[in-house]
Design a protein around this motif. Structure first.
Motif, mmCIF file in Angstrom:
data_model
loop_
_atom_site.group_PDB
_atom_site.id
_atom_site.type_symbol
_atom_site.label_atom_id
_atom_site.label_comp_id
_atom_site.label_asym_id
_atom_site.label_seq_id
_atom_site.Cartn_x
_atom_site.Cartn_y
_atom_site.Cartn_z
ATOM 1 N N ARG A 68 0.824 -1.202 0.000
ATOM 2 C CA ARG A 68 0.000 0.000 0.000
ATOM 3 C C ARG A 68 0.862 1.258 0.000
ATOM 4 N N LEU A 69 0.348 2.305 -0.606
ATOM 5 C CA LEU A 69 1.059 3.578 -0.639
ATOM 6 C C LEU A 69 0.875 4.329 0.668
ATOM 7 N N GLU A 70 1.896 5.055 1.070
ATOM 8 C CA GLU A 70 1.824 5.916 2.247
ATOM 9 C C GLU A 70 1.245 7.260 1.817
ATOM 10 N N THR A 71 0.064 7.552 2.290
ATOM 11 C CA THR A 71 -0.642 8.771 1.856
ATOM 12 C C THR A 71 -0.395 9.969 2.759
ATOM 13 N N ALA A 72 0.433 9.805 3.783
ATOM 14 C CA ALA A 72 0.709 10.926 4.685
ATOM 15 C C ALA A 72 1.615 11.963 4.027
ATOM 16 N N PHE A 73 2.271 11.573 2.934
ATOM 17 C CA PHE A 73 3.173 12.483 2.231
ATOM 18 C C PHE A 73 2.587 12.802 0.855
ATOM 19 N N ASN A 74 2.677 14.057 0.465
ATOM 20 C CA ASN A 74 2.156 14.450 -0.849
ATOM 21 C C ASN A 74 3.235 14.231 -1.905
ATOM 22 N N TRP A 75 3.570 12.954 -2.107
ATOM 23 C CA TRP A 75 4.638 12.615 -3.035
ATOM 24 C C TRP A 75 4.264 12.960 -4.475
ATOM 25 N N GLN A 76 2.968 12.904 -4.799
ATOM 26 C CA GLN A 76 2.551 13.190 -6.173
ATOM 27 C C GLN A 76 2.874 14.634 -6.565
ATOM 28 N N LYS A 77 2.598 15.565 -5.651
ATOM 29 C CA LYS A 77 2.900 16.968 -5.910
ATOM 30 C C LYS A 77 4.401 17.170 -6.054
ATOM 31 N N GLN A 78 5.167 16.522 -5.201
ATOM 32 C CA GLN A 78 6.618 16.658 -5.247
ATOM 33 C C GLN A 78 7.186 16.082 -6.543
ATOM 34 N N HIS A 79 6.666 14.927 -6.939
ATOM 35 C CA HIS A 79 7.168 14.298 -8.157
ATOM 36 C C HIS A 79 6.850 15.131 -9.395
ATOM 37 N N PHE A 80 5.641 15.682 -9.442
ATOM 38 C CA PHE A 80 5.287 16.481 -10.616
ATOM 39 C C PHE A 80 6.143 17.739 -10.692
#
Length: 207
Positions: free
Chosen positions: A71-83
């Protein structure tokens, strides 16, 4: 011959060379998740050189966790950082804006499982490339396989020493050509020519 590979996050160019030159694709779905592999990471060419994009996952007490259960850890906004990292790396590339809308669901959609994210990533990239993404899935893990070309080792970046022909990269004047990065690098720099590039590369494996 059919190729057996791991579904990963924006796979390396070597993954797509294998896929583009194979007769069919089989995805390994029965293995255990392994840390420090490209199952949840990819490498791009940033203004400062090679940059790792890593997807945080939820850790469990289980010693061996199936990849399909991660499962993905959703506590971090990794999607925003990656984009943001992709924008910094490829905004000035010839084809980033052309593919931006197609890639956006990866960074805006909510995912629970890593495998679902990886599969959708590969599906979207294949659509951008014009490469059919018709695949089979394994139902259990076998260490040795006879019916497929086993390219599962490509998920381990340390074992994947593939070197491919140079193509123009945004920051090559600073750091030179860097081979075998994420497929995103090739897509943003080569656009509609990317699929021909993949099909014309000498393979480090035999199909």
């Amino acid at each position: 011959m059919q190729v057996l590979i791991h579904p990963t996050y924006f796979p390396s160019i070597s993954h797509f060379v294998a896929m583009a030159q194979a007769d069919g694709i089989v995805l390994e779905m029965g293995d255990n998740f392994q840390k420090q592999s490209n199952r949840n990471r990819t490498y791009i060419y940033s203004p400062n050189g090679i940059q790792l994009l890593n997807i945080p996952i939820k850790h469990t007490k289980e010693r061996h966790q199936k990849i399909k259960d991660v499962r993905l850890e959703t506590a971090f906004n990794w999607q925003k950082q990656h984009f943001k990292s992709l924008e910094a790396a490829y905004r000035t590339s010839p084809f980033f804006e052309f593919f931006e809308d197609s890639l956006m669901p990866i960074f805006t959609k909510d995912y629970t499982f890593l495998i679902d994210l990886n599969l959708e990533t590969m599906m979207i990239v294949c659509k951008c490339l014009g490469l059919p993404f018709n695949y089979q899935e394994t139902t259990e893990y076998f260490h040795d396989v006879a019916d497929y070309l086993d390219c599962r080792y490509l998920v381990n970046g340390k074992k994947d020493t593939s070197v491919f022909e140079p193509y123009p990269q945004v920051f090559q004047d600073k750091f030179g050509f860097i081979s075998n990065l994420s497929i995103i690098d090739l897509l943003c720099n080569e656009g509609r020519f990317a699929l021909d590039y993949l099909k014309n590369q000498n393979r480090p494996f035999n199909l």
